[in-house]
Design a protein around this motif. Structure first.
Motif, PDB file in Angstrom:
ATOM      1  N   GLN A   1      -0.837 -34.924  15.538  1.00  0.00           N
ATOM      2  CA  GLN A   1      -1.529 -35.708  14.534  1.00  0.00           C
ATOM      3  C   GLN A   1      -2.929 -35.121  14.347  1.00  0.00           C
ATOM      4  O   GLN A   1      -3.626 -34.838  15.316  1.00  0.00           O
ATOM      5  N   PHE A   2      -3.328 -34.957  13.098  1.00  0.00           N
ATOM      6  CA  PHE A   2      -4.643 -34.427  12.820  1.00  0.00           C
ATOM      7  C   PHE A   2      -5.348 -35.295  11.789  1.00  0.00           C
ATOM      8  O   PHE A   2      -4.732 -36.110  11.113  1.00  0.00           O
ATOM      9  N   TYR A   3      -6.638 -35.105  11.684  1.00  0.00           N
ATOM     10  CA  TYR A   3      -7.473 -35.846  10.749  1.00  0.00           C
ATOM     11  C   TYR A   3      -8.084 -34.853   9.784  1.00  0.00           C
ATOM     12  O   TYR A   3      -8.529 -33.776  10.183  1.00  0.00           O
ATOM     13  N   ARG A   4      -8.111 -35.187   8.513  1.00  0.00           N
ATOM     14  CA  ARG A   4      -8.748 -34.327   7.520  1.00  0.00           C
ATOM     15  C   ARG A   4     -10.246 -34.637   7.493  1.00  0.00           C
ATOM     16  O   ARG A   4     -10.655 -35.684   7.026  1.00  0.00           O
ATOM     17  N   PHE A   5     -11.045 -33.700   8.011  1.00  0.00           N
ATOM     18  CA  PHE A   5     -12.496 -33.862   8.033  1.00  0.00           C
ATOM     19  C   PHE A   5     -13.061 -33.189   6.785  1.00  0.00           C
ATOM     20  O   PHE A   5     -12.971 -31.980   6.612  1.00  0.00           O
ATOM     21  N   VAL A   6     -13.649 -33.979   5.888  1.00  0.00           N
ATOM     22  CA  VAL A   6     -14.143 -33.468   4.611  1.00  0.00           C
ATOM     23  C   VAL A   6     -15.493 -32.799   4.827  1.00  0.00           C
ATOM     24  O   VAL A   6     -16.438 -33.413   5.325  1.00  0.00           O
ATOM     25  N   ILE A   7     -15.578 -31.504   4.467  1.00  0.00           N
ATOM     26  CA  ILE A   7     -16.826 -30.758   4.558  1.00  0.00           C
ATOM     27  C   ILE A   7     -17.575 -30.878   3.240  1.00  0.00           C
ATOM     28  O   ILE A   7     -18.738 -31.266   3.205  1.00  0.00           O
ATOM     29  N   PHE A   8     -16.908 -30.524   2.155  1.00  0.00           N
ATOM     30  CA  PHE A   8     -17.417 -30.653   0.797  1.00  0.00           C
ATOM     31  C   PHE A   8     -16.349 -31.356  -0.017  1.00  0.00           C
ATOM     32  O   PHE A   8     -15.191 -31.405   0.402  1.00  0.00           O
ATOM     33  N   PRO A   9     -16.707 -31.913  -1.164  1.00  0.00           N
ATOM     34  CA  PRO A   9     -15.663 -32.513  -2.005  1.00  0.00           C
ATOM     35  C   PRO A   9     -14.607 -31.467  -2.384  1.00  0.00           C
ATOM     36  O   PRO A   9     -14.923 -30.408  -2.900  1.00  0.00           O
ATOM     37  N   GLY A  10     -13.393 -31.748  -2.040  1.00  0.00           N
ATOM     38  CA  GLY A  10     -12.298 -30.827  -2.301  1.00  0.00           C
ATOM     39  C   GLY A  10     -12.074 -29.808  -1.197  1.00  0.00           C
ATOM     40  O   GLY A  10     -11.103 -29.061  -1.235  1.00  0.00           O
ATOM     41  N   LYS A  11     -12.940 -29.743  -0.198  1.00  0.00           N
ATOM     42  CA  LYS A  11     -12.814 -28.794   0.908  1.00  0.00           C
ATOM     43  C   LYS A  11     -12.768 -29.588   2.209  1.00  0.00           C
ATOM     44  O   LYS A  11     -13.668 -30.375   2.496  1.00  0.00           O
ATOM     45  N   TRP A  12     -11.722 -29.389   3.001  1.00  0.00           N
ATOM     46  CA  TRP A  12     -11.576 -30.106   4.262  1.00  0.00           C
ATOM     47  C   TRP A  12     -10.966 -29.174   5.287  1.00  0.00           C
ATOM     48  O   TRP A  12     -10.414 -28.132   4.961  1.00  0.00           O
ATOM     49  N   ILE A  13     -11.097 -29.572   6.561  1.00  0.00           N
ATOM     50  CA  ILE A  13     -10.487 -28.832   7.658  1.00  0.00           C
ATOM     51  C   ILE A  13      -9.644 -29.794   8.484  1.00  0.00           C
ATOM     52  O   ILE A  13      -9.885 -30.997   8.498  1.00  0.00           O
ATOM     53  N   LYS A  14      -8.651 -29.233   9.172  1.00  0.00           N
ATOM     54  CA  LYS A  14      -7.819 -30.039  10.065  1.00  0.00           C
ATOM     55  C   LYS A  14      -8.505 -30.152  11.415  1.00  0.00           C
ATOM     56  O   LYS A  14      -8.909 -29.156  12.001  1.00  0.00           O
ATOM     57  N   VAL A  15      -8.650 -31.362  11.900  1.00  0.00           N
ATOM     58  CA  VAL A  15      -9.213 -31.599  13.223  1.00  0.00           C
ATOM     59  C   VAL A  15      -8.145 -32.327  14.030  1.00  0.00           C
ATOM     60  O   VAL A  15      -7.613 -33.340  13.589  1.00  0.00           O
ATOM     61  N   TRP A  16      -7.841 -31.810  15.209  1.00  0.00           N
ATOM     62  CA  TRP A  16      -6.748 -32.349  16.008  1.00  0.00           C
ATOM     63  C   TRP A  16      -7.191 -33.512  16.878  1.00  0.00           C
ATOM     64  O   TRP A  16      -6.906 -33.573  18.053  1.00  0.00           O
ATOM     65  N   TYR A  17      -7.950 -34.425  16.311  1.00  0.00           N
ATOM     66  CA  TYR A  17      -8.324 -35.683  16.953  1.00  0.00           C
ATOM     67  C   TYR A  17      -7.915 -36.809  16.022  1.00  0.00           C
ATOM     68  O   TYR A  17      -7.740 -36.612  14.821  1.00  0.00           O
ATOM     69  N   ASP A  18      -7.809 -37.999  16.570  1.00  0.00           N
ATOM     70  CA  ASP A  18      -7.627 -39.118  15.670  1.00  0.00           C
ATOM     71  C   ASP A  18      -9.004 -39.521  15.124  1.00  0.00           C
ATOM     72  O   ASP A  18     -10.034 -39.038  15.551  1.00  0.00           O
ATOM     73  N   ARG A  19      -9.011 -40.391  14.145  1.00  0.00           N
ATOM     74  CA  ARG A  19     -10.240 -40.728  13.426  1.00  0.00           C
ATOM     75  C   ARG A  19     -11.287 -41.356  14.334  1.00  0.00           C
ATOM     76  O   ARG A  19     -12.467 -41.010  14.273  1.00  0.00           O
ATOM     77  N   LEU A  20     -10.913 -42.245  15.231  1.00  0.00           N
ATOM     78  CA  LEU A  20     -11.875 -42.927  16.090  1.00  0.00           C
ATOM     79  C   LEU A  20     -12.504 -41.981  17.113  1.00  0.00           C
ATOM     80  O   LEU A  20     -13.700 -42.058  17.389  1.00  0.00           O
ATOM     81  N   THR A  21     -11.714 -41.066  17.651  1.00  0.00           N
ATOM     82  CA  THR A  21     -12.259 -40.087  18.596  1.00  0.00           C
ATOM     83  C   THR A  21     -13.224 -39.155  17.891  1.00  0.00           C
ATOM     84  O   THR A  21     -14.279 -38.814  18.425  1.00  0.00           O
ATOM     85  N   LEU A  22     -12.887 -38.770  16.679  1.00  0.00           N
ATOM     86  CA  LEU A  22     -13.759 -37.882  15.916  1.00  0.00           C
ATOM     87  C   LEU A  22     -15.070 -38.577  15.562  1.00  0.00           C
ATOM     88  O   LEU A  22     -16.147 -37.976  15.677  1.00  0.00           O
ATOM     89  N   LEU A  23     -15.008 -39.826  15.168  1.00  0.00           N
ATOM     90  CA  LEU A  23     -16.243 -40.557  14.856  1.00  0.00           C
ATOM     91  C   LEU A  23     -17.101 -40.763  16.097  1.00  0.00           C
ATOM     92  O   LEU A  23     -18.326 -40.705  16.036  1.00  0.00           O
ATOM     93  N   ALA A  24     -16.483 -40.997  17.242  1.00  0.00           N
ATOM     94  CA  ALA A  24     -17.247 -41.127  18.480  1.00  0.00           C
ATOM     95  C   ALA A  24     -17.872 -39.795  18.876  1.00  0.00           C
ATOM     96  O   ALA A  24     -18.972 -39.755  19.428  1.00  0.00           O
TER      97      ALA A  24
END
Length: 79
Positions: A1-24
Motif C-alpha cells: 500500500q502506498f500514498y500519493r504525496f503531491v509535490i506540485f499540482p499534477g506531480k506526485w510520488i509514491k510513498v510506501w507509508y500509510d497517510r497517518l505515518t507520513l503525516l507524523a
C-alpha cells in the motif's frame, strides 16, 4: 500500500507509508508565530556557527562534526 504525496499540482510520488505515518513523519506546523520563531532560531544557529568557524575554534575532523551538529539542529528546527 502506498500514498500519493503531491509535490506540485499534477506531480506526485509514491510513498510506501500509510497517510497517518507520513503525516507524523512530516509533522507540518501551521501556526505562523511558531514558524517565524523557528526560522529566526535557524538564522541564529547559522550566524553563531559562522562566527565559531570563523574564529577557528574547531580544527580537522571537529569541523565536520560541528557542521553535522549544526545541520541537524537546523533540520530539527525547520521540521
Amino acid at each position: 500500500q502506498f500514498y500519493r504525496f503531491v509535490i506540485f499540482p499534477g506531480k506526485w510520488i509514491k510513498v510506501w507509508y500509510d497517510r497517518l505515518t507520513l503525516l507524523a513523519l512530516l509533522d507540518r506546523t501551521e501556526d505562523i508565530k511558531e514558524n517565524v520563531f523557528a526560522v529566526l532560531l535557524v538564522v541564529l544557529v547559522s550566524l553563531l556557527g559562522f562566527l565559531t568557524l570563523n574564529q577557528g575554534f574547531c580544527k580537522d575532523i571537529w569541523v565536520l562534526l560541528f557542521c553535522l551538529v549544526m545541520a541537524s539542529c537546523q533540520y530539527s528546527l525547520l521540521k
